[in-house]
Design a protein around this motif. Structure first.
Motif, PDB file in Angstrom:
ATOM      1  N   LYS A  21      -6.876  12.300  -0.267  1.00 16.38           N
ATOM      2  CA  LYS A  21      -6.971  11.940   1.153  1.00 16.38           C
ATOM      3  C   LYS A  21      -8.098  10.964   1.457  1.00 16.38           C
ATOM      4  O   LYS A  21      -8.471  10.792   2.611  1.00 16.38           O
ATOM      5  N   GLY A  22      -8.644  10.349   0.429  1.00 18.81           N
ATOM      6  CA  GLY A  22      -9.859   9.564   0.633  1.00 18.81           C
ATOM      7  C   GLY A  22      -9.643   8.107   1.008  1.00 18.81           C
ATOM      8  O   GLY A  22      -8.560   7.681   1.428  1.00 18.81           O
ATOM      9  N   GLU A  23     -10.709   7.339   0.827  1.00 13.03           N
ATOM     10  CA  GLU A  23     -10.733   5.897   1.090  1.00 13.03           C
ATOM     11  C   GLU A  23      -9.707   5.195   0.203  1.00 13.03           C
ATOM     12  O   GLU A  23      -9.459   5.617  -0.937  1.00 13.03           O
TER      13      GLU A  23
ATOM     14  N   GLY B 283     -17.816   3.040   9.153  1.00 13.85           N
ATOM     15  CA  GLY B 283     -16.395   3.304   9.329  1.00 13.85           C
ATOM     16  C   GLY B 283     -15.894   4.168   8.199  1.00 13.85           C
ATOM     17  O   GLY B 283     -16.641   4.456   7.243  1.00 13.85           O
ATOM     18  N   SER B 284     -14.650   4.570   8.292  1.00 10.19           N
ATOM     19  CA  SER B 284     -14.086   5.431   7.263  1.00 10.19           C
ATOM     20  C   SER B 284     -12.578   5.219   7.187  1.00 10.19           C
ATOM     21  O   SER B 284     -11.938   4.897   8.192  1.00 10.19           O
ATOM     22  N   VAL B 285     -12.032   5.398   6.001  1.00 13.54           N
ATOM     23  CA  VAL B 285     -10.589   5.264   5.770  1.00 13.54           C
ATOM     24  C   VAL B 285     -10.095   6.564   5.154  1.00 13.54           C
ATOM     25  O   VAL B 285     -10.783   7.151   4.316  1.00 13.54           O
ATOM     26  N   SER B 286      -8.924   7.015   5.582  1.00  9.56           N
ATOM     27  CA  SER B 286      -8.374   8.241   4.997  1.00  9.56           C
ATOM     28  C   SER B 286      -6.880   8.082   4.788  1.00  9.56           C
ATOM     29  O   SER B 286      -6.256   7.169   5.323  1.00  9.56           O
TER      30      SER B 286
ATOM     31  N   ASN C  12       0.808  -1.222   0.000  1.00  8.59           N
ATOM     32  CA  ASN C  12       0.000   0.000   0.000  1.00  8.59           C
ATOM     33  C   ASN C  12       0.837   1.267   0.000  1.00  8.59           C
ATOM     34  O   ASN C  12       0.277   2.365  -0.064  1.00  8.59           O
TER      35      ASN C  12
ATOM     36  N   THR D 286     -14.553  -3.610   5.289  1.00 11.60           N
ATOM     37  CA  THR D 286     -14.894  -4.066   3.932  1.00 11.60           C
ATOM     38  C   THR D 286     -15.978  -5.141   3.995  1.00 11.60           C
ATOM     39  O   THR D 286     -16.942  -5.113   3.218  1.00 11.60           O
TER      40      THR D 286
ATOM     41  N   PHE E 102      -5.605  -1.874  -0.517  1.00 14.87           N
ATOM     42  CA  PHE E 102      -4.769  -2.686  -1.404  1.00 14.87           C
ATOM     43  C   PHE E 102      -5.132  -4.157  -1.218  1.00 14.87           C
ATOM     44  O   PHE E 102      -5.081  -4.685  -0.111  1.00 14.87           O
TER      45      PHE E 102
ATOM     46  N   ILE F 245      -3.437  -0.949   9.074  1.00 16.05           N
ATOM     47  CA  ILE F 245      -4.893  -0.822   9.122  1.00 16.05           C
ATOM     48  C   ILE F 245      -5.576  -2.060   8.528  1.00 16.05           C
ATOM     49  O   ILE F 245      -6.799  -2.148   8.507  1.00 16.05           O
TER      50      ILE F 245
ATOM     51  N   LEU G 247      -9.579  -2.631   8.341  1.00 15.08           N
ATOM     52  CA  LEU G 247     -10.079  -2.430   6.979  1.00 15.08           C
ATOM     53  C   LEU G 247     -10.802  -3.680   6.478  1.00 15.08           C
ATOM     54  O   LEU G 247     -11.805  -3.576   5.760  1.00 15.08           O
TER      55      LEU G 247
ATOM     56  N   CYS H 234      -1.942   5.676   6.033  1.00 16.56           N
ATOM     57  CA  CYS H 234      -3.333   5.211   6.089  1.00 16.56           C
ATOM     58  C   CYS H 234      -3.917   5.307   7.504  1.00 16.56           C
ATOM     59  O   CYS H 234      -3.206   5.123   8.493  1.00 16.56           O
ATOM     60  N   ASN H 235      -5.195   5.614   7.571  1.00 12.28           N
ATOM     61  CA  ASN H 235      -5.939   5.662   8.832  1.00 12.28           C
ATOM     62  C   ASN H 235      -7.299   4.999   8.616  1.00 12.28           C
ATOM     63  O   ASN H 235      -7.874   5.104   7.531  1.00 12.28           O
TER      64      ASN H 235
ATOM     65  N   ARG I 232     -19.303  -3.603   4.768  1.00  4.52           N
ATOM     66  CA  ARG I 232     -19.888  -2.936   3.594  1.00  4.52           C
ATOM     67  C   ARG I 232     -20.427  -3.952   2.586  1.00  4.52           C
ATOM     68  O   ARG I 232     -21.469  -3.724   1.957  1.00  4.52           O
TER      69      ARG I 232
ATOM     70  N   VAL J  84      -8.081 -10.801  -0.090  1.00  9.60           N
ATOM     71  CA  VAL J  84      -6.862 -10.639   0.718  1.00  9.60           C
ATOM     72  C   VAL J  84      -6.507  -9.159   0.790  1.00  9.60           C
ATOM     73  O   VAL J  84      -6.304  -8.513  -0.245  1.00  9.60           O
ATOM     74  N   ILE J  85      -6.442  -8.633   1.998  1.00  5.96           N
ATOM     75  CA  ILE J  85      -6.157  -7.212   2.195  1.00  5.96           C
ATOM     76  C   ILE J  85      -4.786  -7.065   2.827  1.00  5.96           C
ATOM     77  O   ILE J  85      -4.505  -7.660   3.864  1.00  5.96           O
ATOM     78  N   SER J  86      -3.928  -6.301   2.169  1.00  2.00           N
ATOM     79  CA  SER J  86      -2.607  -6.017   2.736  1.00  2.00           C
ATOM     80  C   SER J  86      -2.381  -4.525   2.662  1.00  2.00           C
ATOM     81  O   SER J  86      -1.894  -3.990   1.669  1.00  2.00           O
ATOM     82  N   ASN J  87      -2.786  -3.846   3.713  1.00  2.00           N
ATOM     83  CA  ASN J  87      -2.753  -2.384   3.731  1.00  2.00           C
ATOM     84  C   ASN J  87      -2.109  -1.901   5.042  1.00  2.00           C
ATOM     85  O   ASN J  87      -2.706  -1.169   5.810  1.00  2.00           O
ATOM     86  N   ALA J  88      -0.890  -2.408   5.271  1.00  2.00           N
ATOM     87  CA  ALA J  88      -0.103  -2.029   6.453  1.00  2.00           C
ATOM     88  C   ALA J  88      -0.913  -2.278   7.729  1.00  2.00           C
ATOM     89  O   ALA J  88      -1.683  -3.243   7.806  1.00  2.00           O
TER      90      ALA J  88
END
Lengths: 206, 383
Positions: free
Chosen positions: A133-135, B235-238, A120, B157, A138, B149, B153, B373-374, B160, B143-147
């Protein structure tokens, strides 16, 4: 979501030392002997003036370059930075850089390489460059899965969490690479295709 | 949009192999962090929350998992327990299977020290497929690989995907293993604490790493939810769009994710019983989070970090910590921040110091990670 509310307003494909935008061949590099060299030549051709590029690993360079070309053709200026999403996927995550980093561990572990051992990071690099800055998310898959990319982007566009979504495939492993990025927006522009998994797949195969 | 219930959970960690055992350990004040002297992982002794290999081998042998890597064993043990409780059919096409991790089987690189090469088993989809096959899941795992979070996440997901009607159930699992690869990386950043980590404390000196797995099973079926089950709300991701390895200077982006998570759940800061923060105990992360809490109007809300119990479990952190938070919500208890003594952030926040009963209906889980990422997600009791 209602598919007719979102459109593929641009796409960029980079493979076999060629850069395509919206189906047109923009540039081909006959001279580069390696991926590294091709990416450097592409940077000179399409961008320049972004010294951070040279610190990036190949996955980030490829994604950065594809986003650069895509956004020159389909700028995201109508969207708030918080409303631009990124949904990217690949097969090898960051394994290309993982091996390089692990080779440094025997000597002196390199923080400059370690930071790129997450897939990511390329999303972060694109966000830094363009102020998005959005959603974002990865995903890792064994192949480009148009239905999965569609579903994940549609969740964000359909719920109003995003008004634009840059999505697609960004793979690098050794000298093998492929980038296919789409700009999907909740607005119709001339020549845009409806946002469907079929259309994502057709563009990917073109 | 249907409600999404947490119908089963599991944590496999140094503190236990069920969510209940883990929650009892945490509320009993037990930490999984110990000093380790293991030159395979680090040339010098280090603090971390590691599973004892004897313990993991015993569980894996009992479950017939000798042919799997440690990462896969963690996932399978965790999913097995949660699935057993839930009663859902994992092989149904209406069930999603999500796997979150940062590094998966990266320890396989360390098993070929002379000339490390990438093998197929290091590909995250290959290992996820192997785990999915163990449970006879026939769809494609997500498969989610986003550090750091990744775990939260994955929950968001799945929420949702179910709320939008695409699936009825989701098995959401995640794991990471402490390896020489990851430990040396954090050490190269001078980010590893020489003592057990101390989130939000004035004397905090960095992260302590941990390992484990967490699983939640989500469903839109209220009849499958046990009495008092929690719901995953909005929830929300930024993204910070600031720096790939340093957090935002202002906390604005995490603050925005917190605000959107509350807003889209129909809640205000006053409704939130507590925040389970990321709280890695690095100087910059905790400072950024304190600013974000203020920007989100949560400066008077009790805040905890669970890193003092588990260390930073990377791709599992969002799952493990969300589960402990859900159980704290169900038990109406505030969990103290292990390692915290004196506030050390510029914007004052209410870090929980003692176990305390408190009536509450909702809590907010947040995470942040490399790549800027947050993520923030609200969990509520089933009203």
């Amino acid at each position: 979501m209602n598919n007719q509310t979102a459109y593929i307003t641009g796409h960029c494909v980079i493979r076999q030392q060629r850069v395509y935008c919206n189906g047109q061949l923009l540039w081909q590099d006959e001279s580069a002997a390696s991926l590294q060299e091709f990416l450097r030549n592409g940077y000179d051709r399409f961008a320049g003036q972004y010294p951070k590029f040279h610190k990036m690993d190949n996955l980030c360079k490829l994604g950065w370059l594809a986003a650069e070309v895509l956004l020159q053709a389909a700028p995201a200026v109508d969207h708030l930075p918080e409303q631009v999403a990124l949904v990217l996927s690949n097969r090898s995550a960051s394994l290309d850089t993982d091996v390089r980093y692990y080779q440094s561990v025997k000597d002196i572990p390199s923080p400059a390489l370690f930071v790129y051992t997450l897939p990511n990071i390329v999303i972060g690099e694109i966000c830094i460059r363009h102020g998005f800055k959005g959603e974002h998310a990865f995903f890792v898959n064994n192949r480009f899965d148009a239905a999965q990319v569609f579903a994940c982007a549609a969740l964000l566009l359909g719920s109003g969490a995003a008004t634009a979504c840059i999505c697609g495939w960004l793979e690098v492993m050794d000298q093998q690479y492929e980038a296919v990025l789409y700009m999907v927006e909740r607005k119709d522009v001339e020549g845009a295709l409806p946002f469907t998994a079929d259309n994502l797949q057709k563009i990917f195969e073109s | 949009m249907s409600n999404v219930y947490v119908i089963a959970d599991n944590i496999v960690s140094p503190l236990g192999v069920s969510a209940a055992a883990n929650f009892a350990a945490v509320t009993g004040g037990h930490s999984g962090i110990r000093l380790h002297d293991n030159t395979r992982l680090s040339p010098a002794p280090f603090y971390a929350a590691l599973l004892s290999s004897e313990q993991l081998q015993a569980y894996s042998a009992a479950a017939g998992l000798q042919g799997y890597t440690k990462f896969e064993q963690l996932l399978i043990l965790s999913v097995s327990d949660a699935l057993f409780q839930s009663g859902i059919d994992i092989s149904s096409p209406r069930t999603a299977f999500l796997v979150s991790t940062t590094k998966g089987n990266i320890e396989l690189l360390e098993q070929q020290p002379d000339e490390p090469r990438v093998t197929e088993q290091m590909e995250l989809m290959v290992t996820a497929r192997k785990v999915a096959d163990h449970f006879h899941y026939t769809g494609t795992p997500l498969v989610i690989s986003n550090a750091c979070i990744s775990g939260l996440l994955a929950i968001l997901t799945a929420q949702r995907l179910i709320a939008s009607g695409r699936y009825d159930h989701a098995v959401v699992t995640g794991a990471d293993v402490v390896t020489q690869f990851v430990l040396s990386g954090f050490q190269s950043f001078q980010a590893v604490s020489p003592e057990p980590c101390r989130p939000f404390d004035a004397d905090r000196k960095g992260v302590t790493l941990g390992e484990g797995a967490g699983t939640v099973i989500l469903s839109n079926r209220k009849d499958l939810a046990p009495e008092g089950a929690a719901m995953v709300r909005a929830g929300s991701v930024s993204n910070d769009a600031n720096h790939i390895s340093g957090p935002s200077r202002t906390g604005a982006e995490l603050g925005m994710a917190m605000r959107l998570a509350m807003l889209n759940s129909g809640l205000t800061p006053e409704d939130i019983g507590f925040v389970s923060a990321h709280g890695t105990a690095t100087l910059y992360n905790d400072e950024m989070e304190a600013k974000a809490l203020h920007l989100a109007g949560l400066q008077d809300t009790p805040v905890t970090s669970l890193k003092g119990y588990y260390g930073h479990t990377l791709g599992a952190a969002g799952l493990i910590e969300a589960i402990i938070g859900i159980r704290a919500l169900q038990q109406q208890v505030l969990i103290p921040t292990s390692g915290f003594a004196q506030l050390g952030v510029s914007m004052p926040v209410k870090v929980i110091k003692e176990l305390e009963q408190r009536p509450m209906q909702h809590y907010l889980k947040t995470v942040s990670g490399f790549g800027g990422c947050n993520a923030a997600v609200v969990f509520s009791l089933n009203a």
